[in-house]
Scaffold this active site. Structure first.
Site, PDB file in Angstrom:
ATOM      1  N   THR A 148      41.454  -8.682  64.841  1.00 46.97           N
ATOM      2  CA  THR A 148      41.718  -9.938  64.154  1.00 46.97           C
ATOM      3  C   THR A 148      40.538 -10.242  63.239  1.00 46.97           C
ATOM      4  O   THR A 148      39.535  -9.518  63.212  1.00 46.97           O
ATOM      5  CB  THR A 148      41.882 -11.096  65.146  1.00 46.97           C
ATOM      6  OG1 THR A 148      40.610 -11.351  65.768  1.00 46.97           O
ATOM      7  CG2 THR A 148      42.914 -10.774  66.204  1.00 46.97           C
ATOM      8  N   LYS A 193      34.210 -20.799  75.154  1.00 50.09           N
ATOM      9  CA  LYS A 193      35.150 -19.924  75.853  1.00 50.09           C
ATOM     10  C   LYS A 193      34.869 -19.859  77.352  1.00 50.09           C
ATOM     11  O   LYS A 193      35.800 -19.745  78.158  1.00 50.09           O
ATOM     12  CB  LYS A 193      35.121 -18.521  75.232  1.00 50.09           C
ATOM     13  CG  LYS A 193      35.706 -18.455  73.820  1.00 50.09           C
ATOM     14  CD  LYS A 193      37.146 -18.951  73.789  1.00 50.09           C
ATOM     15  CE  LYS A 193      37.832 -18.671  72.461  1.00 50.09           C
ATOM     16  NZ  LYS A 193      39.216 -19.197  72.417  1.00 50.09           N
ATOM     17  N   ASP A 245      48.943 -25.273  62.829  1.00 53.10           N
ATOM     18  CA  ASP A 245      47.877 -24.662  62.044  1.00 53.10           C
ATOM     19  C   ASP A 245      47.281 -25.741  61.151  1.00 53.10           C
ATOM     20  O   ASP A 245      47.897 -26.788  60.943  1.00 53.10           O
ATOM     21  CB  ASP A 245      48.399 -23.497  61.203  1.00 53.10           C
ATOM     22  CG  ASP A 245      47.295 -22.493  60.874  1.00 53.10           C
ATOM     23  OD1 ASP A 245      47.144 -21.505  61.629  1.00 53.10           O
ATOM     24  OD2 ASP A 245      46.570 -22.710  59.880  1.00 53.10           O
ATOM     25  N   ASN A 295      45.270 -21.843  71.337  1.00 57.53           N
ATOM     26  CA  ASN A 295      44.704 -20.680  70.670  1.00 57.53           C
ATOM     27  C   ASN A 295      43.795 -21.036  69.491  1.00 57.53           C
ATOM     28  O   ASN A 295      43.014 -20.203  69.041  1.00 57.53           O
ATOM     29  CB  ASN A 295      45.850 -19.790  70.177  1.00 57.53           C
ATOM     30  CG  ASN A 295      45.364 -18.616  69.351  1.00 57.53           C
ATOM     31  OD1 ASN A 295      44.827 -17.661  69.888  1.00 57.53           O
ATOM     32  ND2 ASN A 295      45.528 -18.692  68.032  1.00 57.53           N
ATOM     33  N   LEU A 310      46.386 -13.678  66.452  1.00 55.90           N
ATOM     34  CA  LEU A 310      46.886 -13.742  67.825  1.00 55.90           C
ATOM     35  C   LEU A 310      47.857 -14.890  68.028  1.00 55.90           C
ATOM     36  O   LEU A 310      48.883 -14.743  68.690  1.00 55.90           O
ATOM     37  CB  LEU A 310      45.706 -13.875  68.795  1.00 55.90           C
ATOM     38  CG  LEU A 310      44.891 -12.610  69.056  1.00 55.90           C
ATOM     39  CD1 LEU A 310      43.567 -12.966  69.695  1.00 55.90           C
ATOM     40  CD2 LEU A 310      45.663 -11.638  69.915  1.00 55.90           C
ATOM     41  N   TYR A 364      30.416 -20.440  70.433  1.00 56.69           N
ATOM     42  CA  TYR A 364      31.695 -19.817  70.784  1.00 56.69           C
ATOM     43  C   TYR A 364      31.708 -19.376  72.248  1.00 56.69           C
ATOM     44  O   TYR A 364      32.683 -19.621  72.976  1.00 56.69           O
ATOM     45  CB  TYR A 364      31.930 -18.630  69.859  1.00 56.69           C
ATOM     46  CG  TYR A 364      33.207 -17.872  70.079  1.00 56.69           C
ATOM     47  CD1 TYR A 364      34.432 -18.407  69.698  1.00 56.69           C
ATOM     48  CD2 TYR A 364      33.195 -16.602  70.646  1.00 56.69           C
ATOM     49  CE1 TYR A 364      35.614 -17.703  69.877  1.00 56.69           C
ATOM     50  CE2 TYR A 364      34.360 -15.890  70.823  1.00 56.69           C
ATOM     51  CZ  TYR A 364      35.569 -16.440  70.450  1.00 56.69           C
ATOM     52  OH  TYR A 364      36.732 -15.737  70.632  1.00 56.69           O
TER      53      TYR A 364
END
Length: 313
Positions: A200, A170, A47, A100, A28, A166
Site C-alpha cells: 500500500t 496502533k 473517506d 481503517n 486496504l 503511528y
C-alpha cells in the site's frame, strides 16, 4: 457474482447486515469494503476525498454490491455519529464497523512536532475510539450483537523507527480491542484487531519491498518468499479476514490480534511476562545489578519490524 454482490459458492453470508468502513476509498480500506459487499453486506464507504469515496462506491455497485459514500474526516464524535447515522438512514441498522482510516507523519522523536503527533493520534487512535463508541451504542440498542474490526499494524506490535505517533496509535488500538472485547461481551459484540501487511502507500516506501511493489504494479505476481515467508501481499489478500470476522463463523472470536498478508495468517500473542526472578524482602539497585545478567536480563527481547529476508543473489 449474484445480484446482491455475493459469491454463491461460499458459505459466509452477510446479507441483511450493514457495515461502515472508515478510510474505505482506497488501499486496504477499499478491499475491506469490497469483500464485505461481495458477501452481501451493505456498506457505508468513508473517506476524506469525495471523488475517491464516490469512485469506491461505483466500483462496489458495478460488482453487484450495495454501497453509499460518507465524506468526513474521522476523529471527532460528530464524524462518528454521522457515519452511524448514515448506515441507519440508508440501511436501517449497523452490524459491522471497520476502523481503517489513517495517515502518516513519520519523523524521528527529536524532529516530530506536536502537530505531527496529534494529527496521527487523532485519526488513528481517537478516530477508532469515537467511531467504535458510536457503533457500540447503536449495536447495543439494536440488541442483536455486532462486530468491531480495528485495524492495527506490525509497527504497533513491535515499534518502528521514525513512527512514534503511528506505532503508539496502533499499539493503543490493539489494547482497546482487548478491553472492549470484555466490555461488550454481554452484548454479543465481538471486537478484534487485525494486523495486515500489504503493498500500500504506507508500505511501498520500504526500500526492500520497493522493487517488488513496482513489479506488482507492472502485472507481475509477488514471489513466494514474500507471500509466505514475509506474509506480504496485496490489499486484496488481507480482505477475507474482515467478512469472516463479521460472520456467524467467528462469533466466538474476540479480543484477538490477527495478522494476515500474502499467503500467511497469524495470531499475535498478548504481551506477557516471560521470565521472573525473586529477592526476599524486595529489590535494591545493587541486587538488581547483580541478578539482572543471569536472570530476566539474560535474553532480552528484540524491537522493531524485522527486515525482510530476501533471497541470495
Amino acid at each position: 457474482m449474484s445480484p446482491a454482490g455475493r459469491d454463491p459458492h461460499v458459505s459466509i453470508d452477510l446479507t441483511g447486515k450493514a457495515a461502515v468502513v472508515t478510510g474505505g476509498g482506497r488501499g486496504l480500506g477499499l478491499s475491506y469494503a469490497h469483500a464485505l459487499a461481495a458477501h452481501g453486506a451493505s456498506v457505508v464507504v468513508n473517506d476524506v476525498d469525495e471523488a475517491v469515496a464516490e469512485a469506491a462506491v461505483k466500483s462496489i455497485r458495478e460488482a453487484g454490491g450495495t454501497a453509499v459514500a460518507e465524506v468526513v474526516p474521522v476523529g471527532t464524535a460528530e464524524a462518528a455519529d454521522r457515519l452511524v447515522a448514515r448506515a441507519v438512514s440508508e440501511f436501517g441498522r449497523l452490524d459491522v464497523l471497520v476502523t481503517n482510516a489513517g495517515i502518516l507523519r513519520d519523523k524521528v522523536l527529536w524532529k516530530m512536532t506536536d502537530d505531527d503527533f496529534d494529527a496521527v493520534l487523532t485519526t488513528h487512535l481517537k478516530g477508532t475510539f469515537t467511531c467504535a463508541r458510536a457503533a457500540a451504542v447503536r449495536m447495543r440498542e439494536q440488541g442483536e450483537g455486532g462486530t468491531l474490526v480495528l485495524v492495527g499494524s506490525p509497527a504497533g506490535q513491535r515499534g518502528n523507527f521514525g513512527q512514534t505517533n503511528y506505532a503508539a496509535a496502533k499499539a493503543g488500538i490493539v489494547a482497546m480491542a482487548r478491553t472492549w472485547s470484555m466490555e461488550l461481551a454481554r452484548a454479543n459484540i465481538t471486537v478484534n484487531a487485525i494486523v495486515p501487511v500489504a503493498a500500500t502507500a504506507m508500505t511501498e516506501t520500504i526500500p526492500a519491498f520497493a522493487p517488488y511493489v513496482d513489479a506488482l504494479r507492472g502485472g507481475e505476481p509477488l514471489p513466494s518468499f514474500l507471500r509466505k515467508g514475509e506474509g506480504f501481499g496485496t490489499p486484496e489478500d488481507c480482505a477475507a479476514l474482515v467478512p469472516f470476522l463479521a460472520s456467524e463463523a467467528a462469533r466466538s472470536v474476540t479480543g484477538q490480534a490477527i495478522g494476515i498478508g500474502g499467503d500467511r495468517l497469524t495470531l499475535w500473542s498478548h504481551p506477557q511476562e516471560i521470565k521472573s526472578a525473586y529477592a526476599d524482602g524486595g529489590w535494591t539497585p545493587d541486587t538488581l545489578a547483580q541478578a539482572w545478567p543471569t536472570s530476566v536480563g539474560a535474553e532480552l527481547q528484540t524491537v522493531g519490524i524485522p527486515a525482510p529476508k530476501l533471497p541470495e543473489a
